[in-house]
Design a protein around this motif. Structure first.
Motif, PDB file in Angstrom:
ATOM      1  N   ILE A  60      -4.310  -9.113   0.176  1.00 42.07           N
ATOM      2  CA  ILE A  60      -3.172  -8.199  -0.098  1.00 42.07           C
ATOM      3  C   ILE A  60      -3.797  -7.049  -1.016  1.00 42.07           C
ATOM      4  O   ILE A  60      -3.331  -6.036  -0.836  1.00 42.07           O
ATOM      5  N   LEU A  63      -5.540  -4.494   1.090  1.00 51.39           N
ATOM      6  CA  LEU A  63      -4.617  -3.718   1.823  1.00 51.39           C
ATOM      7  C   LEU A  63      -3.900  -3.014   1.116  1.00 51.39           C
ATOM      8  O   LEU A  63      -3.592  -1.739   1.485  1.00 51.39           O
ATOM      9  N   ARG A  64      -3.380  -3.252  -0.098  1.00 52.61           N
ATOM     10  CA  ARG A  64      -2.802  -2.270  -0.871  1.00 52.61           C
ATOM     11  C   ARG A  64      -3.588  -1.246  -1.251  1.00 52.61           C
ATOM     12  O   ARG A  64      -2.995   0.132  -1.405  1.00 52.61           O
ATOM     13  N   VAL A  92       4.060  -0.127   6.441  1.00 50.68           N
ATOM     14  CA  VAL A  92       2.543  -0.966   6.086  1.00 50.68           C
ATOM     15  C   VAL A  92       2.680  -0.910   4.475  1.00 50.68           C
ATOM     16  O   VAL A  92       2.513  -2.023   3.753  1.00 50.68           O
ATOM     17  N   TYR A  95       5.524  -3.025   3.013  1.00 47.30           N
ATOM     18  CA  TYR A  95       5.615  -4.318   3.268  1.00 47.30           C
ATOM     19  C   TYR A  95       4.522  -4.930   2.437  1.00 47.30           C
ATOM     20  O   TYR A  95       4.960  -6.095   2.127  1.00 47.30           O
ATOM     21  N   MET A  96       3.427  -4.090   2.253  1.00 42.31           N
ATOM     22  CA  MET A  96       2.434  -4.889   1.132  1.00 42.31           C
ATOM     23  C   MET A  96       2.671  -4.694  -0.109  1.00 42.31           C
ATOM     24  O   MET A  96       2.533  -5.839  -0.829  1.00 42.31           O
ATOM     25  N   ASP A  97       3.626  -3.710  -0.536  1.00 36.93           N
ATOM     26  CA  ASP A  97       4.296  -3.853  -1.996  1.00 36.93           C
ATOM     27  C   ASP A  97       5.064  -5.091  -2.156  1.00 36.93           C
ATOM     28  O   ASP A  97       5.356  -5.748  -3.042  1.00 36.93           O
ATOM     29  N   ARG A  99       5.031  -8.039  -0.512  1.00 35.69           N
ATOM     30  CA  ARG A  99       4.307  -9.213  -0.422  1.00 35.69           C
ATOM     31  C   ARG A  99       3.646  -9.396  -1.579  1.00 35.69           C
ATOM     32  O   ARG A  99       3.301 -10.440  -2.217  1.00 35.69           O
ATOM     33  N   THR A 100       3.084  -8.307  -2.395  1.00 32.69           N
ATOM     34  CA  THR A 100       2.366  -8.562  -3.583  1.00 32.69           C
ATOM     35  C   THR A 100       3.375  -8.921  -5.000  1.00 32.69           C
ATOM     36  O   THR A 100       3.124  -9.912  -5.540  1.00 32.69           O
TER      37      THR A 100
END
Length: 103
Positions: A60, A63-64, A92, A95-97, A99-100
């Motif tokens: 994660i 990816l961020r 994207v 979404y990554m923000d 998930r983190t």
């Protein structure tokens, strides 16, 4: 040797469980991925506590980082990206923000 839980309570009770060889291997693998002992993993799972896999957090984070670089490219060279690509990249990153902050 005395063991203590994260809450400071002494771990002085033992539970014996019979497993197949493949189940035991799976538990060891899962524990390794979470950087836990098998005992700690089983305690957390049985008591409904979260088990975070270390590699997920590393992926994660990476990816961020990549999403941030893509965002910078998009802002700098926006004319090179079509609207669909720009929209996908923003999705994207969002979404990554999420998930983190809410794994």
């Amino acid at each position: 040797m005395k063991f203590k839980s994260l809450e400071g309570d002494q771990l002085d009770q033992v539970v014996h469980v019979r497993l197949t060889g493949s189940e035991k291997s799976q538990l060891r693998e899962d524990a390794d991925l979470a950087s836990l002992t098998v005992s700690a993993l089983v305690r957390r799972r049985c008591l409904g506590r979260p088990v975070a896999v270390r590699e997920d957090q590393v992926v994660i984070k990476e990816l961020r980082r990549l999403g941030s670089h893509l965002q910078q490219l998009l802002e700098r060279d926006g004319e090179l990206c079509s609207g669909d690509i720009a929209s996908a990249l923003r999705s994207v990153i969002t979404y990554m923000d999420e998930r983190t902050t809410n794994p």
